[in-house]
Design an enzyme around this catalytic site. Structure first.
Site, PDB file in Angstrom:
ATOM      1  N   SER A 100      63.521  31.813  38.117  1.00  0.00           N
ATOM      2  CA  SER A 100      64.258  30.623  37.687  1.00  0.00           C
ATOM      3  C   SER A 100      65.364  30.953  36.687  1.00  0.00           C
ATOM      4  O   SER A 100      66.292  31.680  37.007  1.00  0.00           O
ATOM      5  CB  SER A 100      63.273  29.600  37.127  1.00  0.00           C
ATOM      6  OG  SER A 100      63.871  28.341  37.003  1.00  0.00           O
ATOM      7  N   ASP A 240      70.615  26.445  37.403  1.00  0.00           N
ATOM      8  CA  ASP A 240      70.015  27.689  36.910  1.00  0.00           C
ATOM      9  C   ASP A 240      69.838  28.624  38.105  1.00  0.00           C
ATOM     10  O   ASP A 240      70.276  28.323  39.217  1.00  0.00           O
ATOM     11  CB  ASP A 240      68.697  27.415  36.175  1.00  0.00           C
ATOM     12  CG  ASP A 240      67.642  26.812  37.082  1.00  0.00           C
ATOM     13  OD1 ASP A 240      68.018  26.217  38.108  1.00  0.00           O
ATOM     14  OD2 ASP A 240      66.444  26.932  36.784  1.00  0.00           O
ATOM     15  N   ASP A 242      67.590  29.476  40.238  1.00  0.00           N
ATOM     16  CA  ASP A 242      67.006  29.066  41.522  1.00  0.00           C
ATOM     17  C   ASP A 242      67.327  27.618  41.866  1.00  0.00           C
ATOM     18  O   ASP A 242      66.759  27.061  42.805  1.00  0.00           O
ATOM     19  CB  ASP A 242      65.494  29.302  41.537  1.00  0.00           C
ATOM     20  CG  ASP A 242      64.728  28.381  40.601  1.00  0.00           C
ATOM     21  OD1 ASP A 242      65.336  27.866  39.645  1.00  0.00           O
ATOM     22  OD2 ASP A 242      63.522  28.180  40.824  1.00  0.00           O
ATOM     23  N   ASP A 244      66.643  24.749  40.593  1.00  0.00           N
ATOM     24  CA  ASP A 244      65.664  23.652  40.519  1.00  0.00           C
ATOM     25  C   ASP A 244      65.983  22.705  39.363  1.00  0.00           C
ATOM     26  O   ASP A 244      65.269  21.744  39.128  1.00  0.00           O
ATOM     27  CB  ASP A 244      64.222  24.172  40.442  1.00  0.00           C
ATOM     28  CG  ASP A 244      63.894  24.881  39.126  1.00  0.00           C
ATOM     29  OD1 ASP A 244      64.825  25.160  38.341  1.00  0.00           O
ATOM     30  OD2 ASP A 244      62.707  25.177  38.895  1.00  0.00           O
TER      31      ASP A 244
END
EC number: 5.4.2.10
Length: 443
Positions: A100, A240, A242, A244
């Site tokens: 992440s 960010d 990833d 999410d």
């Protein structure tokens, strides 16, 4: 939680903590456990842009194939896209290789069930027992029973189509700067916004394996704040690594955080009669301004511990369709089963277009209370948290702040106590925090 799985899967420095050997064992154990629990076509495997992704993906896939389950390979893909694809492809489960917003040296592996939700604790604990050798995996298929890798070549198209269908209005006329954090959003987010009519200026969208989250993305929005003003854009979006989560920047270059985004979207949903059960879920760290903004609208606010896992649990328990954190990790359950930065950004842009207002005007609907957060390193968190002196110091601080609030809590991962206060007066709020810290340091 068990010994391997944290609140967001298995994380560590790639090739030191999270080794290919561990990834292989995880793939093997997860495939064995999940195959028994869920039907499906195999495990969807995707990753972010970290250099270690190739190594871990190969090892994880080998483990999955070794128990006779297929791998549905989608390549570099946002985490929420993998949750969606797991449902769409009727897969047994989904696996994401990402850490992440963490630095590029780190990586992680987490799993989604066939329905696209994070695995329940008890399923993770069962997987863990096989990984750690406490239980033996009794199968070793041979010949035609070994799993195969299937490349899902239209994965990006499927997710793009899904995301675009969550909004009704075109974004023509919107000028948007998009910070892709040199991560998984790079290949997907700008295209989605463009195809809906926005004029997109992408930045930090050239991942090389080592530059993910490096002075960019939602944890470092400073470059985006400057770019929005320089480009004369209507707004900026910071994802960010990833994708999410998302934070926004208004046309004046001011940051619009997850709390403000939830207020903007929540109020719009209520106005349209779409806010099911008239409630929203946030964490104890959400700004007092959020609670006041929703109270004015007659919207119920439910609070949980920090962590999207707890937010989701509370949402499912109470029938809420929106919940999230100040960090921009926002779950919109009418659209996806996990935090989805791209879909959150789309809903935000839809409000801007539908209301015909600037983002700075919409953000003013939640006046933020000055918030001061400081950490104190301690030896014995439990002893200090239970002390009468600390309780008295908090009570004194609350009296001083009047309308504000104080939150003192131990860190879940480090030997720290976090002291947070909010109040109408920034100087007074800081004084109150410093006084509580002085008491903690003497204990």
């Amino acid at each position: 939680m068990g010994k391997l799985f944290g609140t967001d899967g298995v994380r560590g420095v790639a090739n030191r903590d999270l080794t290919p050997e561990l990834a292989y064992k995880l793939g093997r154990a997860a495939a064995y456990v999940l195959k028994k629990k869920y039907n499906g076509q195999g495990i969807v495997v995707g990753k972010d842009t970290r250099i270690s992704g190739d190594m871990l993906e190969t090892a994880l896939a080998a483990g999955i194939l070794s128990v006779g389950l297929n791998v549905l390979r989608v390549g570099v893909m946002p985490t929420p896209a993998i949750a969606y694809l797991t449902r769409e492809l009727k897969a047994t489960a989904g696996a994401v290789i990402s850490a992440s917003h963490n630095p590029m040296e780190d990586n992680g592996i987490k799993f989604f069930s066939g329905s696209g939700f994070k695995l329940p604790d008890e399923v993770e604990e069962e997987i863990e027992k096989y990984v750690l050798g406490e239980k033996e995996i009794p199968i070793r298929p041979i010949g035609a029973e070994i799993g195969r890798v299937r490349e899902i070549s239209d994965a990006v198209l499927l997710y793009k189509s899904f995301a675009k269908n969550t909004v009704e209005l075109p974004f023509s006329g919107l000028r948007v700067v998009v910070d892709c954090a040199n991560g998984a959003a790079s290949y997907v987010a700008p295209k989605i916004y463009e195809e809906l009519g926005a004029e997109v200026i992408p930045i930090f969208n050239t991942p090389d394996g080592t530059n993910i989250n490096a002075n960019c993305g939602s944890t470092h929005p400073e470059a985006l704040m400057r770019a929005v003003v320089e480009e004369g854009a209507h707004l900026g979006l910071a994802h960010d690594g990833d994708a999410d989560r998302v934070l926004a920047v208004d046309e004046k270059g001011n940051l619009v955080d997850g709390d403000q985004i939830m207020v903007i979207i929540g109020k719009y949903l209520k106005k349209k009669g779409l806010l099911k059960n008239n409630r929203i879920v946030v964490t104890v760290m959400s700004n007092l301004g959020l609670k006041k903004a929703f109270a004015r609208e007659g919207i119920e606010v439910l609070e949980t511990k920090v962590g999207d896992r707890y937010v989701l649990e509370e949402m499912l328990k109470n029938g809420a369709i929106i919940g999230g954190e100040q960090s921009g990790h926002i779950i919109l359950l009418d659209h996806n089963t996990t935090g989805d930065g791209i879909i959150t950004a789309l809903q935000l842009m839809q409000v801007i277009v539908a209301e015909g207002k600037k983002l700075s005007e919409l953000a003013q609907e939640m006046p933020k209370f000055p918030q001061v957060l400081k950490n104190v390193r301690v030896l014995d968190k439990e002893k200090i948290m239970a002390s009468e002196e600390l309780a008295k110091a908090i009570a004194r601080g609350e009296k001083k702040l009047g309308e504000g609030r104080i939150l003192v809590r131990p860190s879940g991962t480090e030997p720290l106590i976090r002291v947070m206060a909010e109040g109408a007066d920034a100087k007074l709020t800081e004084e109150v925090v410093d006084e509580i810290i002085a008491v903690i340091e003497k204990l």
